[in-house]
Motif scaffolding. Structure first.
Motif, short mmCIF file in Angstrom:
data_model
loop_
_atom_site.label_atom_id
_atom_site.label_comp_id
_atom_site.label_asym_id
_atom_site.label_seq_id
_atom_site.Cartn_x
_atom_site.Cartn_y
_atom_site.Cartn_z
N PHE A 108 0.84 -1.21 0.00
CA PHE A 108 0.00 0.00 0.00
C PHE A 108 0.87 1.25 0.00
CE2 PHE A 108 -3.54 -2.80 1.46
CZ PHE A 108 -4.41 -2.50 0.41
N ARG B 220 1.98 1.76 -3.49
CA ARG B 220 0.90 2.24 -4.35
C ARG B 220 0.60 3.72 -4.16
NH1 ARG B 220 -3.09 -2.69 -3.35
NH2 ARG B 220 -2.25 -4.19 -4.84
N PHE C 233 -8.43 3.48 -14.56
CA PHE C 233 -9.11 2.24 -14.92
C PHE C 233 -9.97 2.43 -16.16
CE2 PHE C 233 -8.03 1.42 -10.56
CZ PHE C 233 -7.70 0.07 -10.58
N GLN D 139 -13.01 1.51 -16.68
CA GLN D 139 -14.36 2.02 -16.38
C GLN D 139 -14.31 3.27 -15.50
OE1 GLN D 139 -17.23 -1.00 -15.06
NE2 GLN D 139 -15.75 -2.53 -15.67
N GLY E 227 -13.72 3.76 -12.41
CA GLY E 227 -13.67 3.39 -10.99
C GLY E 227 -14.03 4.55 -10.07
N ALA F 161 -17.57 -4.59 -9.28
CA ALA F 161 -17.76 -4.68 -10.73
C ALA F 161 -17.34 -3.39 -11.44
CB ALA F 161 -19.22 -5.00 -11.03
N THR F 162 -17.51 -2.25 -10.77
CA THR F 162 -17.17 -0.97 -11.41
C THR F 162 -15.77 -0.48 -11.00
OG1 THR F 162 -18.39 0.13 -9.65
CG2 THR F 162 -19.56 -0.19 -11.71
N GLU F 163 -14.96 -1.37 -10.51
CA GLU F 163 -13.55 -1.11 -10.19
C GLU F 163 -13.34 -0.08 -9.09
OE1 GLU F 163 -12.26 -0.27 -14.20
OE2 GLU F 163 -11.41 -2.26 -14.42
N GLN F 164 -14.38 0.16 -8.27
CA GLN F 164 -14.22 1.12 -7.17
C GLN F 164 -13.31 0.56 -6.08
OE1 GLN F 164 -17.90 3.10 -5.85
NE2 GLN F 164 -18.88 2.34 -7.68
N ALA G 289 -10.93 -1.70 -6.59
CA ALA G 289 -9.56 -1.70 -7.14
C ALA G 289 -8.98 -0.28 -7.12
CB ALA G 289 -9.58 -2.26 -8.57
N SER G 290 -9.83 0.74 -7.35
CA SER G 290 -9.36 2.13 -7.29
C SER G 290 -8.85 2.46 -5.90
CB SER G 290 -10.50 3.11 -7.60
OG SER G 290 -10.90 2.99 -8.91
N LEU G 291 -9.59 2.01 -4.89
CA LEU G 291 -9.14 2.26 -3.51
C LEU G 291 -7.78 1.62 -3.28
CD1 LEU G 291 -12.33 1.75 -1.33
CD2 LEU G 291 -10.96 3.80 -1.46
N GLU G 292 -7.65 0.36 -3.73
CA GLU G 292 -6.37 -0.34 -3.55
C GLU G 292 -5.25 0.43 -4.22
OE1 GLU G 292 -5.45 -4.13 -3.24
OE2 GLU G 292 -7.43 -5.01 -2.96
N MET G 293 -5.54 0.94 -5.42
CA MET G 293 -4.50 1.66 -6.15
C MET G 293 -4.13 2.99 -5.50
SD MET G 293 -3.16 -0.06 -8.37
CE MET G 293 -2.03 1.24 -8.81
N MET G 294 -5.05 3.53 -4.68
CA MET G 294 -4.73 4.77 -3.95
C MET G 294 -3.97 4.46 -2.67
SD MET G 294 -8.20 6.92 -4.07
CE MET G 294 -9.14 7.06 -5.56
N GLY G 295 -3.70 3.17 -2.44
CA GLY G 295 -2.99 2.80 -1.21
C GLY G 295 -3.93 2.77 -0.02
N ILE G 296 -5.22 2.58 -0.27
CA ILE G 296 -6.20 2.53 0.82
C ILE G 296 -6.78 1.12 0.85
CG2 ILE G 296 -8.39 3.46 1.67
CD1 ILE G 296 -7.68 5.98 -0.09
N ASP G 297 -6.75 0.48 2.01
CA ASP G 297 -7.26 -0.89 2.10
C ASP G 297 -8.79 -0.86 2.03
OD1 ASP G 297 -7.97 -3.47 2.76
OD2 ASP G 297 -6.28 -3.73 4.13
N PRO G 298 -9.39 -1.49 1.00
CA PRO G 298 -10.86 -1.45 0.89
C PRO G 298 -11.57 -2.11 2.07
CG PRO G 298 -9.88 -2.54 -1.02
CD PRO G 298 -8.77 -2.24 -0.07
#
Lengths: 266, 281
Positions: free
Chosen positions: A77, A80, A87, A89, A91, B144-147, B149-158
């Motif tokens: 993390f 990242r 993304f 879509q 996101g 499904a809408t990658e929200q 995954a977006s959080l993960e990519m921001m370094g935030i644990d979903p």
């Protein structure tokens, strides 16, 4: 400049199908690297593997000389925080409006004042041509607009490494042109390392410093845009000229067409 | 014909039976491994959601928002259902007990059946249908809408950002909803038994207060609702995270949430009742 990301002998299976088979490539620091290829070749998958969102079956991916898949959850993390991904879509968070979506990473990772966050959000939205849309919710945006908002959010924290997944899909010609310039200017102004996954050949090659073309789980060609365009390889010519028939399979494996039509199904 | 040719014509039913059994055993083994794996994954999700150091400045507003969507928005169905259930209890109780001259104990019947069983169980079943399904669908849609995954990519644990506030919201909301359910249902029973059928108000309340033991009945009912809130929310959140990111996948996950939660509520109710009132403890 060295490589920020190194992919070595990567193999990745989805169910029983090999998406990548011994794939190797490099992402050079400070450059725009394009990854192109026909639909279904795993272009999005390679980005998710680089980001550590998926685990490879074998092979290594290093980011800043560290194997991304061997990092602890906390360290992953942390890594990242300097990466960003646009993304396919978008996101965008559906319960937040455009302003709050772009402000989200700033609120999470900084202690900036509300006035400074507002200025940054408006600057990012102005860059993607969507200042004025702050109060709209994601469901009120078109696909292209949503992706531009997502781009504004992706660059909100001025990341070191940006991955763009099909940024040009669904964009009108004007927006496409603006995005091409924006990606190029972000890269050069902020010295960002960019990976651009796309099958929009002219737009991608116009800004890429280096490009890989992948098909059937392998790199079928690589080089600078000039080298690719001058390539005499039949695979490269087929992809760059958009021809259905050639060494790169366009059609899904199936029986003979005429026999299939004439066959009486039980 | 030589021996080799003869071999070809021998019936190979035994081999086919072995193959068939082998296939079936493989399928059972595969499903068992998957089942155990998913329980393990659900346990890990729960552990991460429950035992991480919260940041109150960021977590508290998220928790309040989820208490609103999980708890407050479930209120209308809880209020309507409890009112009707209370009225039915009053009507049925009165018409049966009056035959034995025991109509004075209607209040006792209504209160005990509600605080011990109907309040926690029906409340939890309604909660699973209203809030559990909504939690699964929401998280499935975010996946499904990658929200996520977006959080993960921001370094935030979903799990910290999405799962934890929803988990605690469900955990806190259901006991409170159960208490509201009990109060409204008793009031509905009172309206029918006293207001409509003419039972004496004093005997309704005095019999009820004499029969209901706060420690044994009310507290045990609340303990049941705490357990149900924990289980329903856990199932709903895990099913959302594991949903296939398609319309069909989300709809199947939502169905699984309601089915699994309902069955777990009924099974756990039996176990808890046996421990609390059946002398197993």
């Amino acid at each position: 400049m060295g490589n920020l990301v190194e992919v070595r002998n990567l193999t990745f299976y989805r169910n029983d199908r090999a998406i990548f088979n011994n794939l190797s490539l490099n992402i050079m620091e400070g450059k725009i690297t394009a990854i192109m290829g026909p639909s279904g070749t795993g272009k999005t998958t390679i980005l998710k593997l680089i980001a550590g969102l998926l685990q490879p079956d074998s092979g290594t991916i290093t980011y800043n000389s560290e194997n991304i898949h061997e990092l602890s959850r906390t360290k992953l993390f942390q890594a990242r925080e300097e990466m960003s991904m646009l993304f396919q879509q978008g996101g965008l968070f559906s319960d937040l409006n455009v302003y709050e979506n772009v402000a989200y990473p700033l609120r999470e990772h900084t202690n900036l004042s509300e006035q400074l966050i507002k200025n940054l959000v408006l600057m990012k939205l102005e860059a993607v041509g969507l200042r004025g849309s702050e109060n709209l919710y994601p469901e009120e945006l078109s696909g292209g607009m949503a992706r531009r908002v997502a781009l504004a959010r992706a660059i909100a924290l001025d990341p070191k490494f940006i991955m763009y997944d099909e940024p040009f899909t669904g964009q009108d010609p004007i927006s496409k042109g603006v995005l091409v310039k924006l990606i190029k200017s972000i890269n050069s102004a902020l010295n960002v390392t960019s990976v651009l996954v796309s099958h929009d050949v002219p737009e991608t090659l116009s800004i890429a410093d280096y490009a890989y073309i992948i098909a059937d789980g392998q790199v079928i060609g690589q080089g600078t845009p000039e080298q690719l365009q001058n390539s005499k390889s039949s695979k490269m010519e087929q992809f760059l000229d958009g021809m259905a028939d050639g060494p790169v399979k366009f059609r899904y494996p199936a029986d003979d067409y005429a026999q299939h039509l004439l066959r009486v199904e039980p | 014909m030589n021996d080799q040719n003869l071999e070809k014509y021998k019936p190979n039913w035994f081999q086919q039976l072995l193959d068939y059994m082998n296939l079936k055993i493989n399928i059972i083994g595969f499903n068992t491994i998957n089942y155990v794996e998913s329980i393990g994954k659900a346990g890990i999700v729960l552990f991460i959601a429950m035992f991480h150091k919260p940041n109150f400045r960021k977590s508290f507003p998220l928790l309040l928002k989820q208490i609103y969507s999980v708890g407050v928005l479930s209120l209308p169905i809880i209020l309507a259902a409890s009112f009707f259930i209370g009225m039915v209890l009053g009507l049925q109780g009165y018409t049966i007990l009056v035959k034995y001259g025991a109509d004075q104990t209607v209040g006792q019947l209504i209160a005990l059946s509600l605080v011990r069983e109907l309040g926690p169980v029906v409340g939890a079943l309604l909660f699973a249908g209203r809030a559990g399904s909504a939690l699964t669908a929401e998280i499935g849609h975010m996946k499904a809408t990658e929200q996520l995954a977006s959080l993960e990519m921001m370094g935030i644990d979903p799990i910290h950002r999405v799962v934890t506030p929803r988990f605690w919201a469900g955990f806190y909301s259901l006991p409170l909803l159960t208490l509201i359910f009990n109060v409204v249902a008793i009031w509905g029973g009172f309206l029918v038994a006293v207001g409509w059928l003419g039972l004496d108000s004093g005997s309704f309340w005095s019999n009820m207060s004499a029969a209901v033991n706060f420690q044994e009945d009310v507290i045990n009912g609340i303990i049941k609702s705490v357990v149900f809130g924990f289980v329903v929310t856990w199932v709903a959140l895990y099913q959302g995270l594991e949903a296939l990111p398609t319309s069909e996948g989300i709809s199947m996950a939502t169905t699984r949430t309601v089915v699994y939660s309902s069955l777990l509520i009924l099974a756990l109710d039996f176990v808890l009742t046996a421990i609390m009132f059946g002398g197993l403890a």
